[in-house]
Design a protein around this motif. Structure first.
Motif, PDB file in Angstrom:
ATOM      1  N   PRO A 183      20.617 -12.209   8.853  1.00  0.00           N
ATOM      2  CA  PRO A 183      21.753 -11.289   8.892  1.00  0.00           C
ATOM      3  C   PRO A 183      21.468 -10.103   9.804  1.00  0.00           C
ATOM      4  O   PRO A 183      20.347  -9.609   9.864  1.00  0.00           O
ATOM      5  CB  PRO A 183      21.895 -10.822   7.444  1.00  0.00           C
ATOM      6  N   SER A 184      22.483  -9.684  10.507  1.00  0.00           N
ATOM      7  CA  SER A 184      22.327  -8.587  11.455  1.00  0.00           C
ATOM      8  C   SER A 184      22.559  -7.244  10.768  1.00  0.00           C
ATOM      9  O   SER A 184      23.514  -7.064  10.023  1.00  0.00           O
ATOM     10  CB  SER A 184      23.329  -8.780  12.598  1.00  0.00           C
ATOM     11  N   ARG A 185      21.641  -6.304  11.030  1.00  0.00           N
ATOM     12  CA  ARG A 185      21.815  -4.951  10.498  1.00  0.00           C
ATOM     13  C   ARG A 185      22.833  -4.191  11.347  1.00  0.00           C
ATOM     14  O   ARG A 185      23.656  -3.449  10.849  1.00  0.00           O
ATOM     15  CB  ARG A 185      20.454  -4.236  10.521  1.00  0.00           C
ATOM     16  N   TYR A 187      25.311  -5.380  13.167  1.00  0.00           N
ATOM     17  CA  TYR A 187      26.670  -5.915  13.196  1.00  0.00           C
ATOM     18  C   TYR A 187      27.028  -6.515  11.843  1.00  0.00           C
ATOM     19  O   TYR A 187      26.730  -7.675  11.585  1.00  0.00           O
ATOM     20  CB  TYR A 187      26.799  -6.953  14.317  1.00  0.00           C
ATOM     21  N   PRO A 188      27.652  -5.705  11.000  1.00  0.00           N
ATOM     22  CA  PRO A 188      27.956  -6.148   9.638  1.00  0.00           C
ATOM     23  C   PRO A 188      28.681  -7.502   9.644  1.00  0.00           C
ATOM     24  O   PRO A 188      29.582  -7.711  10.454  1.00  0.00           O
ATOM     25  CB  PRO A 188      28.875  -5.055   9.096  1.00  0.00           C
ATOM     26  N   GLY A 189      28.224  -8.372   8.758  1.00  0.00           N
ATOM     27  CA  GLY A 189      28.892  -9.663   8.619  1.00  0.00           C
ATOM     28  C   GLY A 189      28.467 -10.690   9.661  1.00  0.00           C
ATOM     29  O   GLY A 189      28.922 -11.822   9.634  1.00  0.00           O
ATOM     30  N   GLU A 190      27.594 -10.291  10.591  1.00  0.00           N
ATOM     31  CA  GLU A 190      27.161 -11.248  11.606  1.00  0.00           C
ATOM     32  C   GLU A 190      25.697 -11.642  11.374  1.00  0.00           C
ATOM     33  O   GLU A 190      24.963 -10.940  10.683  1.00  0.00           O
ATOM     34  CB  GLU A 190      27.339 -10.652  13.007  1.00  0.00           C
ATOM     35  N   ALA A 191      25.332 -12.775  11.924  1.00  0.00           N
ATOM     36  CA  ALA A 191      23.957 -13.257  11.726  1.00  0.00           C
ATOM     37  C   ALA A 191      23.484 -14.022  12.951  1.00  0.00           C
ATOM     38  O   ALA A 191      24.287 -14.593  13.684  1.00  0.00           O
ATOM     39  CB  ALA A 191      23.898 -14.168  10.512  1.00  0.00           C
ATOM     40  N   HIS A 583      24.125  -4.988   4.906  1.00  0.00           N
ATOM     41  CA  HIS A 583      25.526  -5.101   4.458  1.00  0.00           C
ATOM     42  C   HIS A 583      25.722  -6.347   3.614  1.00  0.00           C
ATOM     43  O   HIS A 583      26.688  -7.087   3.767  1.00  0.00           O
ATOM     44  CB  HIS A 583      26.483  -5.144   5.659  1.00  0.00           C
ATOM     45  N   LEU A 584      24.776  -6.602   2.730  1.00  0.00           N
ATOM     46  CA  LEU A 584      24.859  -7.812   1.896  1.00  0.00           C
ATOM     47  C   LEU A 584      24.923  -7.423   0.425  1.00  0.00           C
ATOM     48  O   LEU A 584      24.416  -6.382   0.019  1.00  0.00           O
ATOM     49  CB  LEU A 584      23.619  -8.687   2.092  1.00  0.00           C
ATOM     50  N   ARG A 585      25.525  -8.287  -0.356  1.00  0.00           N
ATOM     51  CA  ARG A 585      25.521  -8.120  -1.802  1.00  0.00           C
ATOM     52  C   ARG A 585      25.169  -9.481  -2.404  1.00  0.00           C
ATOM     53  O   ARG A 585      25.644 -10.512  -1.928  1.00  0.00           O
ATOM     54  CB  ARG A 585      26.911  -7.657  -2.273  1.00  0.00           C
TER      55      ARG A 585
END
Ligand code: ASP
Length: 588
Positions: A183-185, A187-191, A583-585
């Motif tokens: 997961p990208s720090r 770019y939220p929601g991107e990996a 940006h993960l839960r």
């Protein structure tokens, strides 16, 4: 340097020399007022001996040392006394008389013996991998792997290849498994996705004009951990421009042949050109696309003889559109009923309903589960077809083709090993070619590439893509070594239109394909050379060369069979702070 010589390097020619050694205590023995310390380092073991008359001080320490302590020894090499030489040890003619001894480090008692080969639970070995690797066998495996990779690097360099690194943080480059995502720090929601292989990048290097690329590449595949797999593994990855199928096969064949000649002289190896079997032929003769050519025992089709034979099980299979095939286990006519029952149990997991047998005796009636149902001319024809003689055991499976092939191929592999039908040193290579380009996936109701998305169809089969895709063959090749797949590759599609057609065929709509592989499709519009390549699993190759039973033995720090690193404890929980940054839960 703490040492002038490796422990294992000392020979009679060093007698009289003052040497400095450093290593681990392999074993200590006190005997007749002397203390013997076998000192071990990467190069091997040498006996050192301390005599209190020579150095009181050194002797006092020598008496205290224990296994795996780290020592520095200064002493003189001398010939072992009359009758004390050890012919089993390369250094067995000599010993080192200790003049000075320094303890560099003490050691706790290790959880398993390092100085001898003993059965140790693999979990314990992996947990203390650094100790496991200290063992002789593992040191040899690390060395073998290094030598293999070094040879390949040099050889390919000489053949005009450039070694080029490709990114680990990339976009999905699929080989049919699940991706590992990072997961990208920023770019939220991107990996990023970790590459399942450098496939797209090596093809792009061909567009880039590199012409001959290779890489010792780490690949990541998040697969269910069945069998002997690792989440990350190493491939020798190769790509070449302006080549045809044979060129790529000849290249790998050449590299591996010289590797074996140089590093493993004396091991019986297939003579080049290695046999090339079509997929059909391989399935037909061996029931597998990974045929083990070290021995015969080929599958024999008796479907025509089974039809109307009077034996219900055979007849039923043929009527249902299935097949009956058998193998001849030469000289196994004495197998007991229990042994045959065990073989039957072995193939049940593959869908076989049973195993029909015919054990020909040296004299008298055969023992058989079905002979009594068959007219004698049919029975004779079956025996003749399998080239059987008195004393042989014939085993048959009836049913759906796939089940028959898989069951018999498993039986064949089992019996080949059990009956020792091959030289354990043998290295038997072959190529399997002409695979179907796509296979029908009944569950997903779609065509799946049998190799990968970028494999070119055979030019003569192009029209089949519209009429009968399952019949179209791909320009693909697999390299098999002793019944294990050791490499796979193909000639690639280098034309945007054809690539899009394949995407469509496998049910990847063009918008999705463009979103995922737009960079490839765009690249293909800027003058792409015809190209092809291959990738070879180095872990598996080293495993076979080292005669080890699984790939973990030739990987320094492997995951266990549940994909965990039990030494460091990975994977491990993510800290709340990291989750937030990414940006993960976590969904409980
Ligand atoms: N990338 C393929 C694989 O990993 C090999 C190849 O086509 O070169 O199986």
């Amino acid at each position: 340097m703490y040492k002038t010589h490796g422990c294992g390097d000392l020979r009679a020619e060093h007698v009289g020399q003052r040497v400095e050694l450093a290593g681990w205590v392999n074993r200590r023995r006190d005997h007749g007022g002397l203390t013997f310390v076998d000192l071990r380092d990467r190069s091997g073991v040498v006996q050192t001996v301390s005599n209190p008359e020579l150095s009181q001080e050194a002797h006092a320490i020598a008496e205290q040392v224990r296994s795996e302590w780290v020592l520095h020894i200064v002493g003189e090499v001398r010939v072992r006394p009359e009758g004390m030489a050890n012919p089993n040890l390369p250094t067995g003619e000599v010993e080192v008389e200790i003049q000075e001894l320094e303890v560099l480090n003490q050691a706790k008692t290790p959880p398993f013996k390092i100085n001898e080969e003993s059965e140790v639970d693999e979990m314990v070995r992996l947990k203390y991998r650094y100790l496991d690797l200290r063992r002789e066998r593992m040191q040899r495996n690390l060395e073998l792997r290094y030598n293999v990779i070094k040879f390949i690097r040099d050889e390919l360099g000489q053949r005009g290849f450039w070694e080029i690194e490709t990114p680990i943080l990339f976009k999905a480059t699929p080989e049919g498994a699940r991706d590992y995502l990072v997961p990208s720090r920023l770019y939220p929601g991107e990996a990023y996705a970790l590459p399942q292989s450098p496939q797209q990048l090596k093809q792009l290097l061909m567009v880039a004009g590199v012409e001959r690329y290779f890489q010792i590449a780490r690949c990541f595949r998040d697969e269910d951990q069945r069998g002997d797999r690792q989440p990350e593994f190493t491939q020798l990855d190769i790509e070449m421009s302006f080549v045809e199928r044979e060129d790529v096969m000849e290249l790998l064949e050449g590299v591996y042949s010289s590797l074996i000649e140089k590093l493993f002289p004396g091991r019986p190896v297939s003579v080049v050109p290695w046999p090339r079997l079509t997929y059909q032929e391989s399935m037909d003769r061996f029931g597998s696309d990974r045929p083990d050519l070290r021995f015969g025992m080929e599958l024999v089709n008796i479907t025509d003889l089974a039809e109307g034979s009077g034996f219900k099980i055979f007849e039923g299979a043929v009527e249902a559109g299935g097949e009956v095939r058998g193998i001849n286990c030469v000289g196994c006519g004495h197998f007991s009923r229990r042994e045959i029952d065990e073989l039957t149990e072995m193939i049940k997991p593959f869908g076989a309903k049973g195993l029909a047998y015919l054990a020909l005796q040296e004299s008298g009636e055969p023992r058989s589960s079905f002979a009594k149902f068959l007219p004698s001319d049919r029975l004779d024809a079956v025996i003749k077809r399998l080239d059987a003689n008195p004393g042989d055991l014939l085993l048959f499976v009836a049913g759906e083709r796939d089940i028959v092939l898989e069951s018999l191929s498993r039986l064949r592999a089992h019996l080949g090993e059990r009956l020792e039908l091959y030289d354990p040193d043998a290295l038997s290579f072959c190529w399997v070619i002409d695979f179907p380009l796509v296979q029908w996936d009944a569950e997903g109701q779609r065509w799946d590439p049998s190799h990968h998305l970028f494999t070119a169809p055979m030019p003569e089969d192009l029209s089949l893509l519209d009429s009968d895709p399952g019949k179209a063959r791909g320009l693909q090749y697999d390299l098999v070594l002793n019944g294990e797949e050791t490499a796979g590759g193909s000639i690639r599609i280098h034309d945007r239109g054809l690539q899009e057609k394949i995407f469509e065929l496998i049910g990847l709509d063009l918008d999705t394909a463009r979103e995922r592989f737009g960079h490839m499709l765009t690249a293909f519009e800027y003058g792409t050379p015809p190209h092809g390549g291959v990738a070879s699993g180095l872990d598996r190759l080293c495993m076979i060369l080292a005669k080890e039973p699984n790939i973990r033995e030739v990987i320094a720090f492997p995951k266990n069979q549940a994909a965990r690193d039990v030494m460091a404890g990975a994977p491990s929980e993510i800290e709340p702070k990291q989750l937030e940054e990414l940006h993960l839960r976590i969904v409980e």
